[in-house]
Design a protein around this motif. Structure first.
Motif, short mmCIF file in Angstrom:
data_model
loop_
_atom_site.label_atom_id
_atom_site.label_comp_id
_atom_site.label_asym_id
_atom_site.label_seq_id
_atom_site.Cartn_x
_atom_site.Cartn_y
_atom_site.Cartn_z
N GLN A 39 0.81 -1.19 -0.03
CA GLN A 39 0.00 -0.03 0.13
C GLN A 39 0.80 1.08 -0.07
OE1 GLN A 39 -2.11 0.68 3.98
NE2 GLN A 39 -4.05 1.35 2.61
N ASP A 40 0.54 2.33 -0.81
CA ASP A 40 1.01 3.62 -0.89
C ASP A 40 1.17 4.28 0.55
OD1 ASP A 40 1.16 6.56 -0.93
OD2 ASP A 40 1.78 5.69 -2.93
N GLU A 41 2.24 4.54 1.03
CA GLU A 41 2.53 5.34 2.34
C GLU A 41 1.52 6.38 2.58
OE1 GLU A 41 6.25 6.66 2.82
OE2 GLU A 41 7.42 4.77 2.97
N SER A 42 1.17 7.14 1.77
CA SER A 42 0.11 8.02 1.71
C SER A 42 -1.47 7.62 2.14
CB SER A 42 -0.02 9.26 0.49
OG SER A 42 -0.49 8.54 -0.75
N GLU A 43 -1.68 6.59 1.64
CA GLU A 43 -3.06 6.04 1.82
C GLU A 43 -3.01 5.19 3.39
OE1 GLU A 43 -3.77 3.57 -1.59
OE2 GLU A 43 -3.58 5.48 -2.88
N ALA A 44 -1.95 4.91 3.86
CA ALA A 44 -2.07 4.00 5.10
C ALA A 44 -2.45 4.84 6.38
CB ALA A 44 -0.54 3.45 5.35
N LYS A 45 -3.20 4.18 7.18
CA LYS A 45 -3.41 4.99 8.45
C LYS A 45 -2.02 4.98 9.15
CE LYS A 45 -8.09 3.16 8.65
NZ LYS A 45 -9.03 1.97 9.37
N THR A 46 -1.14 3.98 9.19
CA THR A 46 0.16 4.12 9.77
C THR A 46 1.11 3.30 8.95
OG1 THR A 46 1.55 3.42 11.58
CG2 THR A 46 -0.66 2.20 11.32
N VAL A 47 2.39 3.87 8.81
CA VAL A 47 3.49 3.13 8.21
C VAL A 47 3.71 1.83 8.95
CG1 VAL A 47 4.08 5.15 6.89
CG2 VAL A 47 5.36 4.56 9.09
N PHE A 48 3.47 1.70 10.12
CA PHE A 48 3.92 0.44 10.80
C PHE A 48 2.97 -0.79 10.39
CE2 PHE A 48 5.71 3.76 13.43
CZ PHE A 48 6.91 3.09 13.66
N ALA A 49 1.89 -0.46 9.68
CA ALA A 49 1.01 -1.41 9.31
C ALA A 49 0.39 -1.42 8.00
CB ALA A 49 -0.36 -1.77 10.56
N ARG A 50 1.20 -0.98 7.09
CA ARG A 50 0.74 -0.97 5.53
C ARG A 50 0.25 -2.11 5.14
NH1 ARG A 50 5.64 1.65 2.88
NH2 ARG A 50 4.72 1.45 0.88
N LYS A 51 -1.00 -2.11 4.35
CA LYS A 51 -1.50 -3.36 3.75
C LYS A 51 -0.48 -3.84 2.80
CE LYS A 51 -5.67 -2.97 2.65
NZ LYS A 51 -7.09 -2.87 1.72
N ARG A 52 -0.35 -5.17 2.58
CA ARG A 52 0.50 -5.71 1.89
C ARG A 52 0.30 -7.11 1.56
NH1 ARG A 52 2.17 -4.69 6.91
NH2 ARG A 52 3.10 -6.44 7.94
N LEU A 53 0.87 -7.50 0.30
CA LEU A 53 0.56 -8.80 -0.20
C LEU A 53 1.74 -9.43 -0.76
CD1 LEU A 53 -1.78 -11.05 -1.28
CD2 LEU A 53 -1.78 -9.62 -3.40
N THR A 54 2.30 -10.54 -0.22
CA THR A 54 3.52 -11.11 -0.84
C THR A 54 3.30 -12.73 -1.38
OG1 THR A 54 3.98 -12.04 1.56
CG2 THR A 54 4.89 -9.97 1.10
N PHE A 55 3.96 -12.99 -2.19
CA PHE A 55 4.06 -14.31 -2.69
C PHE A 55 5.47 -14.99 -3.04
CE2 PHE A 55 0.04 -12.70 -4.51
CZ PHE A 55 -1.07 -13.55 -4.18
N ASP A 56 5.25 -15.87 -2.61
CA ASP A 56 6.71 -17.04 -3.14
C ASP A 56 6.51 -17.17 -4.51
OD1 ASP A 56 7.54 -16.94 -0.67
OD2 ASP A 56 6.79 -18.83 -0.05
N VAL A 57 7.35 -16.89 -5.41
CA VAL A 57 6.99 -17.41 -6.93
C VAL A 57 8.31 -17.96 -7.40
CG1 VAL A 57 5.64 -15.34 -7.15
CG2 VAL A 57 7.92 -14.96 -7.74
N GLN A 58 8.01 -18.62 -8.70
CA GLN A 58 9.06 -19.19 -9.57
C GLN A 58 9.06 -18.36 -10.80
OE1 GLN A 58 11.43 -21.76 -9.33
NE2 GLN A 58 11.13 -21.74 -7.11
N ALA A 59 10.13 -17.93 -11.31
CA ALA A 59 10.03 -17.15 -12.42
C ALA A 59 10.49 -18.05 -13.56
CB ALA A 59 11.27 -16.08 -12.55
N GLN A 60 9.70 -17.78 -14.64
CA GLN A 60 9.78 -18.47 -15.89
C GLN A 60 10.02 -17.52 -17.09
OE1 GLN A 60 6.36 -20.74 -17.13
NE2 GLN A 60 7.37 -21.61 -18.89
#
Length: 178
Positions: A78-99
């Protein structure tokens, strides 16, 4: 009872996750070189049926890393300017394999078309340069963090299974001991 709770969780979170992915234009990339030295970078991306498409130059450090190590982690944040706090920004992570996607393949045409629809002529122009390669990043599992105490594991064959992350039961309020 648990199946109903799981179904409600999926129905609520999966559209939110898809909206979050659609809104984001770049992925943070955590790659490793041949010696295992990490590098963090970013790339504009487009979603496809198989995963995330990125167009990367061989001259970039992360481009060189993808040539020798196909395993990486990606994050949308999530963009810092949209977060209620920078300590808990919304985020999505994935383990991926590049092809690597070969230029003469149907997958290349599909990937470049997806990038063009998001970013215009720049994607097509870069795809014509010899040092730029198209990769499809195929996620295997993920983590969606909405904020403090709101972390969800993403899994399943189609990445459509969502479950609460449960830690040691102590939560954030307890001090760690050595």
């Amino acid at each position: 009872m648990d199946n109903q709770k799981d179904q409600r969780l999926r129905e609520r979170l999966l559209p939110e996750i898809e909206e979050f992915k659609t809104k984001a234009q770049t992925l943070m990339l955590a790659t490793l070189d041949r010696e295992g030295v990490p590098n963090v970078s970013y790339a504009p991306f487009a979603q496809g049926a198989e995963g995330f498409y990125i167009l990367i130059s061989d001259m970039a450090r992360h481009g060189m890393n993808l040539k020798v190590n196909k395993a990486l982690s990606v994050m949308l944040v999530q963009d810092e300017s949209e977060a209620k706090t920078v300590f808990a920004r919304k985020r999505l992570t994935f383990d991926v394999q590049a092809q690597h996607v070969a230029r003469e393949s149907e997958g290349f045409a599909a990937g470049i078309a997806a990038l063009e629809s998001r970013f215009g002529d720049m994607a097509e122009n870069l795809s014509k340069l010899a040092d730029f390669n198209l990769y499809c990043l195929r996620p295997s599992k993920g983590l969606f963090v909405k904020g403090f105490g709101q972390a969800f594991a993403i899994g399943g064959d189609d990445l459509n299974q969502v479950s609460w992350m449960i830690g040691d039961g102590k939560g954030h309020g307890h001090a760690r001991t050595a």
